[in-house]
Design an enzyme around this catalytic site. Structure first.
Site, PDB file in Angstrom:
ATOM      1  N   HIS A 164       0.832  -1.217   0.000  1.00 19.63           N
ATOM      2  CA  HIS A 164       0.000   0.000   0.000  1.00 19.63           C
ATOM      3  C   HIS A 164       0.865   1.266   0.000  1.00 19.63           C
ATOM      4  O   HIS A 164       0.411   2.312   0.449  1.00 19.63           O
ATOM      5  CB  HIS A 164      -0.950   0.035   1.213  1.00 19.63           C
ATOM      6  CG  HIS A 164      -1.674  -1.254   1.447  1.00 19.63           C
ATOM      7  ND1 HIS A 164      -2.931  -1.516   0.941  1.00 19.63           N
ATOM      8  CD2 HIS A 164      -1.297  -2.379   2.105  1.00 19.63           C
ATOM      9  CE1 HIS A 164      -3.305  -2.740   1.297  1.00 19.63           C
ATOM     10  NE2 HIS A 164      -2.327  -3.288   2.002  1.00 19.63           N
ATOM     11  N   SER A 285      13.783  21.790 -16.444  1.00 21.79           N
ATOM     12  CA  SER A 285      12.536  22.492 -16.720  1.00 21.79           C
ATOM     13  C   SER A 285      12.858  23.781 -17.456  1.00 21.79           C
ATOM     14  O   SER A 285      13.892  24.394 -17.211  1.00 21.79           O
ATOM     15  CB  SER A 285      11.828  22.799 -15.404  1.00 21.79           C
ATOM     16  OG  SER A 285      10.970  23.917 -15.557  1.00 21.79           O
ATOM     17  N   LYS A 291      15.139  22.276 -11.424  1.00 14.97           N
ATOM     18  CA  LYS A 291      14.544  20.956 -11.646  1.00 14.97           C
ATOM     19  C   LYS A 291      15.474  19.941 -12.275  1.00 14.97           C
ATOM     20  O   LYS A 291      16.314  20.254 -13.103  1.00 14.97           O
ATOM     21  CB  LYS A 291      13.301  21.100 -12.531  1.00 14.97           C
ATOM     22  CG  LYS A 291      12.166  21.805 -11.826  1.00 14.97           C
ATOM     23  CD  LYS A 291      11.459  20.876 -10.879  1.00 14.97           C
ATOM     24  CE  LYS A 291      10.386  20.152 -11.670  1.00 14.97           C
ATOM     25  NZ  LYS A 291       9.694  19.191 -10.893  1.00 14.97           N
ATOM     26  N   ASN A 293      14.393  16.225 -13.565  1.00 14.80           N
ATOM     27  CA  ASN A 293      13.261  15.292 -13.648  1.00 14.80           C
ATOM     28  C   ASN A 293      13.693  13.934 -14.203  1.00 14.80           C
ATOM     29  O   ASN A 293      14.473  13.874 -15.150  1.00 14.80           O
ATOM     30  CB  ASN A 293      12.171  15.878 -14.544  1.00 14.80           C
ATOM     31  CG  ASN A 293      11.652  17.204 -14.015  1.00 14.80           C
ATOM     32  OD1 ASN A 293      11.559  17.397 -12.800  1.00 14.80           O
ATOM     33  ND2 ASN A 293      11.334  18.124 -14.914  1.00 14.80           N
ATOM     34  N   GLU A 298       9.850   8.172 -16.227  1.00 18.20           N
ATOM     35  CA  GLU A 298       8.447   8.534 -16.465  1.00 18.20           C
ATOM     36  C   GLU A 298       7.972   8.019 -17.817  1.00 18.20           C
ATOM     37  O   GLU A 298       6.836   7.563 -17.964  1.00 18.20           O
ATOM     38  CB  GLU A 298       8.278  10.058 -16.399  1.00 18.20           C
ATOM     39  CG  GLU A 298       8.479  10.614 -15.003  1.00 18.20           C
ATOM     40  CD  GLU A 298       8.564  12.131 -15.015  1.00 18.20           C
ATOM     41  OE1 GLU A 298       7.583  12.776 -15.411  1.00 18.20           O
ATOM     42  OE2 GLU A 298       9.620  12.665 -14.641  1.00 18.20           O
ATOM     43  N   TYR A 325      -9.227 -14.383 -45.271  1.00 15.98           N
ATOM     44  CA  TYR A 325      -8.588 -13.073 -45.281  1.00 15.98           C
ATOM     45  C   TYR A 325      -9.621 -11.971 -45.511  1.00 15.98           C
ATOM     46  O   TYR A 325     -10.506 -12.102 -46.341  1.00 15.98           O
ATOM     47  CB  TYR A 325      -7.519 -12.993 -46.388  1.00 15.98           C
ATOM     48  CG  TYR A 325      -6.885 -11.611 -46.454  1.00 15.98           C
ATOM     49  CD1 TYR A 325      -5.835 -11.276 -45.608  1.00 15.98           C
ATOM     50  CD2 TYR A 325      -7.389 -10.633 -47.305  1.00 15.98           C
ATOM     51  CE1 TYR A 325      -5.290 -10.001 -45.633  1.00 15.98           C
ATOM     52  CE2 TYR A 325      -6.846  -9.353 -47.337  1.00 15.98           C
ATOM     53  CZ  TYR A 325      -5.797  -9.051 -46.486  1.00 15.98           C
ATOM     54  OH  TYR A 325      -5.261  -7.789 -46.497  1.00 15.98           O
ATOM     55  N   LYS A 333      -0.426  -4.189 -39.208  1.00 16.85           N
ATOM     56  CA  LYS A 333       0.991  -3.842 -39.288  1.00 16.85           C
ATOM     57  C   LYS A 333       1.403  -2.669 -38.414  1.00 16.85           C
ATOM     58  O   LYS A 333       2.379  -2.756 -37.672  1.00 16.85           O
ATOM     59  CB  LYS A 333       1.382  -3.612 -40.738  1.00 16.85           C
ATOM     60  CG  LYS A 333       1.697  -4.937 -41.384  1.00 16.85           C
ATOM     61  CD  LYS A 333       1.713  -4.855 -42.868  1.00 16.85           C
ATOM     62  CE  LYS A 333       1.075  -6.097 -43.437  1.00 16.85           C
ATOM     63  NZ  LYS A 333      -0.376  -6.169 -43.208  1.00 16.85           N
TER      64      LYS A 333
HETATM   65  N1  ARG Z   1      -1.312  -5.375 -47.967  1.00 13.88           N
HETATM   66  C1  ARG Z   1      -2.167  -6.493 -47.655  1.00 13.88           C
HETATM   67  C2  ARG Z   1      -2.159  -6.733 -46.138  1.00 13.88           C
HETATM   68  O1  ARG Z   1      -1.386  -6.139 -45.484  1.00 13.88           O
HETATM   69  C3  ARG Z   1      -1.666  -7.694 -48.363  1.00 13.88           C
HETATM   70  C4  ARG Z   1      -2.704  -8.724 -48.619  1.00 13.88           C
HETATM   71  C5  ARG Z   1      -3.701  -8.211 -49.579  1.00 13.88           C
HETATM   72  N2  ARG Z   1      -4.541  -9.255 -50.067  1.00 13.88           N
HETATM   73  C6  ARG Z   1      -5.631  -8.968 -50.775  1.00 13.88           C
HETATM   74  N3  ARG Z   1      -6.333  -9.952 -51.200  1.00 13.88           N
HETATM   75  N4  ARG Z   1      -6.015  -7.748 -50.965  1.00 13.88           N
HETATM   76  O2  ARG Z   1      -2.929  -7.489 -45.622  1.00 13.88           O
END
Ligand code: ARG
Length: 470
Positions: A164, A285, A291, A293, A298, A325, A333
């Site tokens: 605590h 600062s 200061k 920091n 942080e 897909y 990504k």
């Molecule tokens: N740039 C696409 C991705 O990152 C690649 C796959 C695309 N496939 C498709 N059938 N459009 O997923």
């Protein structure tokens, strides 16, 4: 209007279409601005695929050799920073195929035989992630080494242990830091386990339902260092749990680093004054000249939010998607890249920052002495004399109240009074109130006993050094 490579900037997407792609749609659909960091892995995967196509007689050996030579040229150009990536293409896969064909001619158009971007993108992302995981493992080892060296140096440095955020019982700084090493060891183990599931080749699943060509995915797997191949072509292209699993590993790691960061922020604050973060990892600062920091700490605390966000984004992206897909998956990504980059930068800074910490052992000991941290030990001393723990607890609690009302530490109370209140002898009182004796007597496993802490830190340090040397 004739089509360019499918998905290229101007014109219609392919012969399938009569009209051109809108510029807005092109921008919205393109992932090249971020998936270009997959270029090296895309080239490697394409080389392996082309060699397999040639070896299996799916395309003429001559064409396969031409494709491989062309891709190798692109590899050299990329390494030299001369592969142009700021071009209007849909993604890195399309760009590579198109650039190859521009350079080697008709043979380049055979590269995409028996594969789809659906299996390709997962293969390339997995390759990339495998490298990111391996790099991250090394960074974890470097941070562990910094923590363990400090733990070793401070195996007997007394400090208050908290619950605590109130002083609880005495511990050692080495013990406290070793706790973080335990977390990081689990993070590394989690990442190693995740890597096993990342390192499965999906290439050969094609769009979703395999291919009629006599492909040999095992050959491709071997060439690219994958441990095994997919079991189901639909799963191979639809799966993103490898990305989610990694994002969880990164988030968990960064949660640990956020706790470490917070400890350092607290310890470096004036009321605590336990530690000084080196100039190299502190900032000042713009208005307050005095200061200093602990910004690095942080930021370690703050960055976890990004990793948690990435994990959330990936899970939400997959939720409710029908097989197989769907373009939603392109959104994996940036989240994946950001969580890996954030984890790497936090680890990179944390290691030298931890190594730079200068602790004030005097202030830490004083905090343990002032905070009634010995109270449990006093109660335990009574238990050893046959008093039940509950009654001992009550007796010591009254003693603490008395000491507190006079603004005294337990050891500062007049000896006769303490003897009377507890029923302990002067020697027993001294033993319970001498922190170093208490810590030395902590024989339970994984305790802050300095001998145990030193041994645990040395053992882990040996392991870490060995892994770093490998
Ligand atoms: N740039 C696409 C991705 O990152 C690649 C796959 C695309 N496939 C498709 N059938 N459009 O997923």
């Amino acid at each position: 209007m004739s089509p360019r490579t499918p998905g290229a900037g101007a014109g219609k997407w392919s012969e399938r279409f009569a009209g051109a792609t809108s510029e807005l749609m092109f921008q919205f659909n393109s992932s090249l601005s971020y998936d270009q960091r997959l270029a090296a892995h895309e080239l490697r995967a394409s080389i392996a695929h082309a060699r397999m196509l040639g070896r299996q007689g799916i395309i003429p050996k001559k064409d396969a050799a031409k494709i491989v030579a062309g891709l190798r040229l692109l590899e050299r150009l990329r390494a030299a920073g001369r592969l142009r990536l700021d071009v209007p293409e849909e993604d890195i896969h399309t760009l590579v195929e198109k650039e190859l064909t521009r350079r080697i001619g008709a043979a380049g158009k055979k590269l995409h035989t028996a594969r789809s971007r659906n299996d390709q993108v997962n293969a390339v992302t997995r390759l990339w992630l495998r490298d990111a995981i391996d790099a991250q493992q090394r960074l974890i080892l470097l941070l562990r080494r910094a923590l363990l060296r400090q733990a070793q140096a401070h195996a007997a440095t007394v400090m208050p242990g908290y619950t605590h955020l109130q002083v609880a019982q005495p511990t050692t700084l080495g013990h406290h830091l070793h706790a973080y090493d335990c977390m990081l060891a689990r993070d590394a183990a989690r990442l190693a386990d995740c890597r096993r599931r990342v390192n499965v080749l999906p290439l050969g699943a094609a769009a979703l339902a395999g291919t009629g060509f006599a492909i040999d995915p095992r050959m491709v797997a071997k060439e690219l260092g994958f441990d095994s191949i997919f079991a189901n072509s639909m799963d191979a292209v639809a799966d993103r749990d490898y990305a989610i699993e990694y994002a969880h590993c990164a988030a968990q790691l960064l949660l640990h680093l956020s706790r470490l960061g917070e400890e350092i922020v607290i310890w470096a604050s004036q009321p605590f004054g336990f530690v000084r973060v080196a100039d190299a990892f502190s900032t000042g600062s713009s208005i307050m000249p005095q200061k200093r920091n602990p910004d690095a700490a942080e930021l370690l605390r703050g960055k976890a939010g990004r990793a948690l966000g990435a994990l959330q984004a990936l899970m939400t992206m997959v939720k409710g998607q029908p097989l197989t897909y769907n373009k939603d998956n392109q959104e994996d990504k940036e989240a994946l890249f950001d969580s890996a980059a954030t984890a790497a930068s936090c680890l990179q800074v944390a290691a030298p920052m931890v190594a730079s910490l200068e602790f004030d052992a005097g202030r830490m000991r004083a905090a343990a002495e002032q905070g009634y941290a010995a109270a449990t030990e006093l109660a335990d001393a009574l238990v050893r004399k046959g008093v039940s723990f509950r009654s001992a607890h009550a007796r010591v609690a009254r003693l603490v109240r008395l000491a507190e009302s006079r603004g005294l530490a337990l050891a500062e109370l007049p000896a006769a009074e303490a003897r009377r209140a507890t029923g302990l002898t002067a020697a027993e009182l001294r033993a319970a109130l001498t922190i170093d004796r208490v810590l030395a007597g902590r024989r339970s496993p994984g305790s802050p006993q300095p001998k145990q802490v030193a041994r645990a830190a040395a053992r882990e340090l040996r392991r870490v050094e060995k892994l770093l040397a490998a």
